[in-house]
Design a protein around this motif. Structure first.
Motif, short mmCIF file in Angstrom:
data_model
loop_
_atom_site.label_atom_id
_atom_site.label_comp_id
_atom_site.label_asym_id
_atom_site.label_seq_id
_atom_site.Cartn_x
_atom_site.Cartn_y
_atom_site.Cartn_z
N LYS A 21 0.84 -1.21 0.00
CA LYS A 21 0.00 0.00 0.00
C LYS A 21 0.87 1.26 0.00
O LYS A 21 0.59 2.21 -0.74
N ARG A 22 1.95 1.24 0.78
CA ARG A 22 2.84 2.39 0.83
C ARG A 22 3.55 2.61 -0.51
O ARG A 22 3.76 3.75 -0.93
N ILE A 23 3.87 1.51 -1.18
CA ILE A 23 4.50 1.61 -2.50
C ILE A 23 3.55 2.28 -3.49
O ILE A 23 3.95 3.16 -4.25
N TYR A 24 2.30 1.86 -3.50
CA TYR A 24 1.35 2.45 -4.44
C TYR A 24 1.19 3.95 -4.21
O TYR A 24 1.08 4.72 -5.17
N VAL A 25 1.20 4.37 -2.97
CA VAL A 25 1.11 5.80 -2.66
C VAL A 25 2.38 6.51 -3.13
O VAL A 25 2.32 7.56 -3.77
N LEU A 26 3.53 5.92 -2.82
CA LEU A 26 4.81 6.53 -3.17
C LEU A 26 4.98 6.69 -4.68
O LEU A 26 5.34 7.75 -5.16
N ILE A 27 4.68 5.65 -5.42
CA ILE A 27 4.95 5.73 -6.86
C ILE A 27 3.91 6.56 -7.61
O ILE A 27 4.12 6.89 -8.77
N ILE A 80 8.20 -1.79 -10.05
CA ILE A 80 8.08 -1.62 -8.60
C ILE A 80 6.77 -2.23 -8.10
O ILE A 80 6.74 -2.92 -7.08
N LYS A 81 5.68 -1.98 -8.82
CA LYS A 81 4.39 -2.56 -8.43
C LYS A 81 4.47 -4.09 -8.42
O LYS A 81 3.99 -4.75 -7.51
N GLN A 107 13.29 6.35 2.06
CA GLN A 107 13.99 5.69 3.17
C GLN A 107 13.07 4.96 4.15
O GLN A 107 13.36 3.82 4.51
N PRO A 108 11.95 5.54 4.57
CA PRO A 108 11.07 4.78 5.47
C PRO A 108 10.54 3.49 4.84
O PRO A 108 10.35 2.48 5.52
N VAL A 109 10.31 3.51 3.55
CA VAL A 109 9.81 2.32 2.85
C VAL A 109 10.94 1.29 2.74
O VAL A 109 10.71 0.09 2.90
N ILE A 110 12.15 1.75 2.50
CA ILE A 110 13.31 0.86 2.48
C ILE A 110 13.48 0.19 3.84
O ILE A 110 13.74 -1.01 3.93
N GLU A 111 13.30 0.96 4.90
CA GLU A 111 13.41 0.40 6.25
C GLU A 111 12.36 -0.67 6.51
O GLU A 111 12.64 -1.68 7.15
N LEU A 112 11.16 -0.49 5.97
CA LEU A 112 10.13 -1.51 6.09
C LEU A 112 10.51 -2.76 5.29
O LEU A 112 10.30 -3.88 5.76
#
Length: 115
Positions: A18-24, A39-40, A95-100
């Motif tokens: 979900k965070r990826i979809y928002v980010l991209i 990425i998706k 970075q926060p998404v990478i940390e996840l």
């Protein structure tokens, strides 16, 4: 068989997706069929493979699909780094998404050891 909804790693990977979809959604339109699509696919692959493994008949099969999910997590991490390195999305956002991703990788490793 494992009930996938009870697996913390599956729930975290759903959150990651979900965070990826928002980010991209912030990517320029010319990346619509480039990194965006890749990425998706990487993100969706993580909870999908965990779910497929959970539905299999043996822990050996489950471990195999967890391994695929882990590979997708590393693939996604690389793609997120590329977003930042190519100045498509700021490092502060990636970075926060990478940390996840890293947290899920560690969970995956521990989970596989228990299987």
């Amino acid at each position: 068989m494992h009930k996938v909804e009870d697996l913390i790693i599956w729930n975290k990977s759903i959150e990651l997706t979900k965070r990826i979809y928002v980010l991209i959604s912030e990517l320029p339109s010319d990346e619509k069929y480039g990194l965006n699509t890749q990425i998706k696919r990487s993100a969706v692959s993580i909870p999908s493979n965990i779910a497929e493994g959970a539905g299999r008949n043996s822990n050996k099969e489950f471990k195999y699909f967890m391994s695929i999910a882990n590979g997708s997590t590393f693939e996604l991490q690389t793609q997120l780094i590329l977003l930042s390195e190519l100045n498509l999305i700021s490092k502060e956002k990636t970075q926060p998404v990478i940390e996840l991703c890293i947290e899920i990788q560690k969970m995956n490793y521990s989970f596989q050891k228990k299987l």
